[in-house]
Design an enzyme around this catalytic site. Structure first.
Site, PDB file in Angstrom:
ATOM      1  N   TYR A   1      45.781  46.372  38.766  1.00 31.42           N
ATOM      2  CA  TYR A   1      45.603  45.644  40.030  1.00 31.42           C
ATOM      3  C   TYR A   1      45.024  44.280  39.700  1.00 31.42           C
ATOM      4  O   TYR A   1      44.021  44.165  38.989  1.00 31.42           O
ATOM      5  CB  TYR A   1      44.658  46.391  40.980  1.00 31.42           C
ATOM      6  CG  TYR A   1      44.423  45.656  42.286  1.00 31.42           C
ATOM      7  CD1 TYR A   1      43.218  44.981  42.520  1.00 31.42           C
ATOM      8  CD2 TYR A   1      45.400  45.613  43.272  1.00 31.42           C
ATOM      9  CE1 TYR A   1      42.997  44.301  43.705  1.00 31.42           C
ATOM     10  CE2 TYR A   1      45.183  44.921  44.465  1.00 31.42           C
ATOM     11  CZ  TYR A   1      43.985  44.262  44.676  1.00 31.42           C
ATOM     12  OH  TYR A   1      43.781  43.583  45.848  1.00 31.42           O
TER      13      TYR A   1
ATOM     14  N   ASP B   1      43.195  39.739  32.523  1.00 31.08           N
ATOM     15  CA  ASP B   1      42.540  39.746  33.832  1.00 31.08           C
ATOM     16  C   ASP B   1      41.154  40.394  33.633  1.00 31.08           C
ATOM     17  O   ASP B   1      41.032  41.615  33.622  1.00 31.08           O
ATOM     18  CB  ASP B   1      43.375  40.538  34.832  1.00 31.08           C
ATOM     19  CG  ASP B   1      42.696  40.597  36.187  1.00 31.08           C
ATOM     20  OD1 ASP B   1      43.342  41.005  37.176  1.00 31.08           O
ATOM     21  OD2 ASP B   1      41.497  40.247  36.273  1.00 31.08           O
TER      22      ASP B   1
ATOM     23  N   LYS C   1      34.060  38.043  40.386  1.00 29.42           N
ATOM     24  CA  LYS C   1      32.933  38.974  40.523  1.00 29.42           C
ATOM     25  C   LYS C   1      31.627  38.422  39.929  1.00 29.42           C
ATOM     26  O   LYS C   1      30.980  37.569  40.516  1.00 29.42           O
ATOM     27  CB  LYS C   1      33.318  40.340  39.950  1.00 29.42           C
ATOM     28  CG  LYS C   1      34.495  40.984  40.760  1.00 29.42           C
ATOM     29  CD  LYS C   1      34.854  42.347  40.289  1.00 29.42           C
ATOM     30  CE  LYS C   1      36.169  42.818  40.886  1.00 29.42           C
ATOM     31  NZ  LYS C   1      36.044  43.511  42.167  1.00 29.42           N
TER      32      LYS C   1
HETATM   33  P1  KE4 Z   1      39.584  39.680  44.556  1.00 31.85           P
HETATM   34  O1  KE4 Z   1      40.715  38.865  45.132  1.00 31.85           O
HETATM   35  O2  KE4 Z   1      39.357  40.978  45.295  1.00 31.85           O
HETATM   36  O3  KE4 Z   1      38.295  38.857  44.370  1.00 31.85           O
HETATM   37  O4  KE4 Z   1      39.969  40.076  43.054  1.00 31.85           O
HETATM   38  C1  KE4 Z   1      41.179  40.745  42.837  1.00 31.85           C
HETATM   39  C2  KE4 Z   1      41.095  41.494  41.522  1.00 31.85           C
HETATM   40  C3  KE4 Z   1      41.732  40.975  40.419  1.00 31.85           C
HETATM   41  N1  KE4 Z   1      41.692  41.599  39.219  1.00 31.85           N
HETATM   42  C4  KE4 Z   1      40.996  42.759  39.068  1.00 31.85           C
HETATM   43  C5  KE4 Z   1      40.972  43.415  37.719  1.00 31.85           C
HETATM   44  C6  KE4 Z   1      40.306  43.331  40.166  1.00 31.85           C
HETATM   45  O5  KE4 Z   1      39.623  44.484  39.990  1.00 31.85           O
HETATM   46  C7  KE4 Z   1      40.345  42.687  41.413  1.00 31.85           C
HETATM   47  C8  KE4 Z   1      39.643  43.251  42.634  1.00 31.85           C
HETATM   48  N2  KE4 Z   1      39.014  44.508  42.454  1.00 31.85           N
HETATM   49  C9  KE4 Z   1      38.853  45.317  43.653  1.00 31.85           C
HETATM   50  C10 KE4 Z   1      38.240  46.653  43.246  1.00 31.85           C
HETATM   51  N3  KE4 Z   1      39.095  47.383  42.412  1.00 31.85           N
HETATM   52  C11 KE4 Z   1      38.024  44.625  44.673  1.00 31.85           C
HETATM   53  C12 KE4 Z   1      37.526  45.518  45.775  1.00 31.85           C
HETATM   54  C13 KE4 Z   1      38.383  45.433  46.986  1.00 31.85           C
HETATM   55  O6  KE4 Z   1      39.600  45.253  46.849  1.00 31.85           O
HETATM   56  O7  KE4 Z   1      37.798  45.579  48.071  1.00 31.85           O
END
Ligand code: KE4
Length: 424
Positions: free
Chosen positions: A144, A239, A267
């Site tokens: 993801y 990533d 993060k």
């Molecule tokens: P954001 O757009 O949510 O800031 O980041 C996307 C993203 C990109 N790459 C990785 C490896 C990630 O884990 C994420 C976002 N992680 C999720 C939890 N698995 C955020 C929590 C959510 O979606 O509410």
């Protein structure tokens, strides 16, 4: 446990916000029950609107490696807010944070700040396509990388949690150039590259997968991916939105000694405020507007308030180097989980890298998305609620990572381990 205020708020929220939330995983859909509305948090503890206290192992999904409301981070935010939150103009803070990140990760010659991990990965892929002149991209099943159209192909995290094959609204054309391969499978990846010679612009990978639950790279996997991308003239994009500054000061690229061409971050570098970033080799990053032709922009990108929070967080990490402590705290927790499951004769499989962990309700090893999906998600839901009802807040999905922070004391871990015996 009295949760009537959360129940009332959830009913109201569902009238105003799709699913009552601003991000799907928060709605508890895969574990059932009422999401807790949080009133405040400090250290490793979150407190809901009904005044129930929980030891938190979600920690906002990764940013809060120092714990909630860390004094230095709060002070930095307060001080900056009084000087203004956003100018829409360059500031010294962006230069400082960029310098700190490039010192921590040698593969980063330059970075560009954005507002989320999604923005970071979508921008990095646009850049890779421009730099190579190619259009196909490769991701792994269960990976993801945010919710940009082209990346919602066999995605993990919330897409896996909700069990939706991929998102509707993503036209086939948007994912026509997105190829997928099973994680930890170099043979399948080599075949994919062979079948699309000279067409693949980039491969994007979570160097430690966190969005099918935690799945570490098998021995030699990342090295193999690096060799294949070099052989085929494709860029390697790590990533590290989760792993950056989480699994070590130098991220997963430092831990495993593999140098990507581009890295996506988020993060922790925002310390709990919205920050994403992408960066890498100077010759590639120079292609980004306004130094080059690849357009990417953002009103609040690099805003001073978020920069102040990220800078304070990274400064504390660099000064205190808490990674050995995080390792031992998380190891203690996972040993406690394993022991409790053993006594209760419940089969689990645990994956952990530093302070990042997942307990799979699976009798076999979990090494990729297919094996992760075999987990007993109904049992996970029972595990989750039994812990929640006794004051421990684990990830409300089998396909997410758990996080230990600097604020998790020995006592907090001990209390959790004792509760786990009852829970199992
Ligand atoms: P954001 O757009 O949510 O800031 O980041 C996307 C993203 C990109 N790459 C990785 C490896 C990630 O884990 C994420 C976002 N992680 C999720 C939890 N698995 C955020 C929590 C959510 O979606 O509410």
């Amino acid at each position: 446990m009295d949760i009537h205020k959360s129940e009332k708020l959830f009913a109201e929220a569902q009238q105003l916000l799709p699913g009552g939330v601003d991000s799907p995983v928060r709605a508890f859909k895969s574990v059932g029950g009422t999401p807790r509305f949080i009133a405040r948090a400090e250290g490793a503890t979150i407190i809901d609107v009904d005044d129930n206290r929980y030891i938190d192992y979600v920690m906002s999904w990764g940013p809060l490696i120092l714990g909630h409301a860390h004094a230095e981070v709060v002070a930095a935010i307060r001080a900056q807010a009084a000087r203004g939150t956003s100018y829409g103009a360059p500031t010294e803070l962006e230069v400082e944070l960029a310098r700190l990140m490039t010192q921590a990760m040698p593969s980063l010659d330059m970075v560009r700040f954005v507002n989320s991990g999604t923005e970071a990965t979508m921008s990095a892929l646009r850049l890779a396509r421009a730099f190579t002149g190619r259009t196909k991209i490769v991701k792994f099943e269960g990976g993801y990388h945010g919710h940009a159209d082209m990346l919602l192909a066999q995605a993990g995290s919330g897409v896996a949690t909700l069990g939706i094959p991929d998102s509707v609204g993503v036209p086939p054309a948007a994912v026509a150039d997105t190829l997928t391969a099973p994680y930890n499978n170099l043979r399948a990846l080599a075949q994919l590259f062979e079948a699309h010679r000279h067409q693949i612009a980039a491969l994007i990978v979570e160097p430690v997968a966190g969005n099918m639950g935690v799945v570490p790279p098998c021995e030699g996997f990342l090295q193999g991916v690096r060799a294949l991308t070099l052989e085929h003239g494709a860029l390697l994009i790590f990533d590290e939105v989760i792993t950056g500054f989480r699994v070590g000061w130098g991220g997963a690229q430092g831990l495993y000694g593999v140098k990507p061409d581009l890295t996506c971050l988020g993060k922790i570098i925002g310390g709990g405020l919205p920050v994403g970033a992408y960066g890498g080799r100077r010759e590639i990053m120079q292609w980004v507007a306004p130094s080059g032709p690849v357009y990417q922009a953002g009103t609040l990108s690099g805003n001073p308030l978020a920069m102040a929070a990220g800078l304070a967080t990274l400064n504390v990490l660099r000064r205190t180097n808490p990674y050995a402590m995080l390792e031992s705290l998380a190891a203690r927790l996972c040993e406690g989980i394993a022991a409790a499951a053993e006594v209760a004769r419940i089969p689990i499989w645990q994956n952990r890298v530093g302070s990042l962990f997942t307990t799979f309700f699976s009798s076999g090893p979990v090494t990729d998305y297919a094996s992760a999906k075999k987990s007993d998600t109904a049992r996970y839901a029972k595990f989750f609620h039994a812990l929640l009802d006794t004051g421990f807040y684990f990830a409300p999905s089998q396909f997410e990572a758990g996080f230990v922070s600097v604020a998790h004391s020995d006592e907090a871990i001990e209390q959790t381990v004792i509760a786990l015996r009852r829970v199992f």
